[in-house]
Design an enzyme around this catalytic site. Sequence first.
Site, PDB file in Angstrom:
ATOM      1  N   HIS A  59     -41.091  -6.096-113.385  1.00  0.00           N
ATOM      2  CA  HIS A  59     -39.324  -5.288-113.561  1.00  0.00           C
ATOM      3  C   HIS A  59     -39.494  -4.740-114.806  1.00  0.00           C
ATOM      4  O   HIS A  59     -38.656  -4.581-115.313  1.00  0.00           O
ATOM      5  CB  HIS A  59     -39.449  -6.633-113.848  1.00  0.00           C
ATOM      6  N   HIS A  63     -37.806  -8.891-106.337  1.00  0.00           N
ATOM      7  CA  HIS A  63     -38.818  -9.133-105.787  1.00  0.00           C
ATOM      8  C   HIS A  63     -39.335  -8.523-104.794  1.00  0.00           C
ATOM      9  O   HIS A  63     -40.032  -9.270-104.057  1.00  0.00           O
ATOM     10  CB  HIS A  63     -38.820 -10.443-105.880  1.00  0.00           C
TER      11      HIS A  63
END
Lengths: 220, 331
Positions: free
Chosen positions: B56, B218
């Site tokens: 991320h 995700h």
Amino acid sequence: MSGGPARPETLDAAMITAWIRHTAELVAADAERLTRLDAAIGDGDHGLNLDRGFTAAVAALPGEPDPPGRTLITAGRALVSKTGGASGPLYGTALRRAGKAFGDATEVDAALLGRALRAAVDGVQELGQAAEGDKTMVDALAPAAAAYETALAAGGDLPSCVRAAAEAAGKGAEATVPMTARKGRASYLGARSAGHLDPGAASTVLILRALADVVGEAAG
Amino acid sequence: MRKLINDPADVVTDALRGLAAAHPSLRVDPENRTIVRTDTAGSGKVALVSGGGSGHEPLHGGFVGYGMLDAAAPGEVFTSPVPDQILAATTAVHGGAGVLHVVKNYTGDVLNFRMAAELAEDEDIEVATVVVNDDVAVEDSTFTAGRRGTGATLFVEKIAGARAEEGADLAAVAEVAREVNERSRSFGVALSPCTVPAAGRPTFELGENEMELGIGIHGEPGRERATIRPAAEIVDVALTAIDADMPLAGEELLVLVNGMGGTPLIEQYIAFAAVSDWLAGHGATIGRSLVGPYVTSLEMAGCMVSVCRLTPELARLWDAPVETPALRWGR
């Protein structure tokens, strides 16, 4: 009982160690499938994570077997500290709770193993806040503990109780296919999670199958 | 798998080595897997620790520094960090005033941070936790794990970090963190999937003209698959969903158009123009804004729109100086 090889009435330290090792083998062999199942409704890392966790659990096992309870607590601690994701804390807690239920016993009989399984289910439910029907590992683990208790109450010996638990876990996992997930990452998909086997339930089956295999081998 | 990596098993370790080499202001501990700010030791301020799966970037390591996080604990790609790692980060930055854990609402993150907080309390470190859950794409009810934590994580970390830098106590820092979370909402859209290096294949497959609406961060599929539309219509879907959950009319907003990792800035600005038009047409104003890839999902294409309803105090804290690898102003 007459004839045939002796069926084990208890689990000793060596068998508990063998259980953890065999679980690690089954998880490694099935890691690809678990990851594929997870990719369908999660983020596709369950097999990878669990393989890493059980590899660490095996590495943490003592050279000379500790008492069964201590061994499970050690393995559970390793799972918590190496796995990551939700499966690390959940399986780690399951093993640690089972280990605590064993206490200092050097031989685990059928009744004690039943109490440990129940303690493991309670620990997982407490931490994960999941109930049966939520499409999680609880859907394999809770039926396994219940089937074990039923078999024990019917006078079953250790191998037959363990086999009943493993079979119930398998059926419980299959039953997750049509469910809509209500816990964990799959719950974000809502109705789209239906039609897929829950990867956590699938890995729970491996852990119980490993135990059935170890007990079965001891029975010859 | 077309990725700039050495070995799929070493992705996080190698990235941490690079982060350490590029940013001498950070101390990276490759063994414990922590990224720690070096300039606050012994300052006695409340420390902020966050973490979550890797993949991320710049979240979370890129937000470690003055005015924001004191430490980050990056897990494996898309996998929460483990309790030992979070405890190591917490212990490293605890200066006596307590530690705030900023946790995104994913089951694994919540469980591992909870276990770490218990371990920290065993060592007499006071820990408060804020769980970020800003994603309106998830039905928030007792029948799910709750809303995901996504883009608003940046808002929470920046604003609570500013409050901590001013010397507020743990309760006050935690309170402003929760306030920001409660006033923030997000909605994400994926135009392509991403590939977790260790898995080697895309997390889902999209047809040439398909997109996923209501994604998290995700690489998981969203709530719904739809045909690709112009940017303005995609933004309309996102802001309509947010507005239905938290009415925006009459509000002054902090707005983030966040690239998911595989969308160029030119497209993010096209999306921001659409956001600006939409808000103007619905009676809301943009008080502060940020455009760029800040909370990504590897190389996923698409964007996420995050908004926070500002108050003068929240705007002041947003404007406060910050100096981290990925966010820097006023200093």
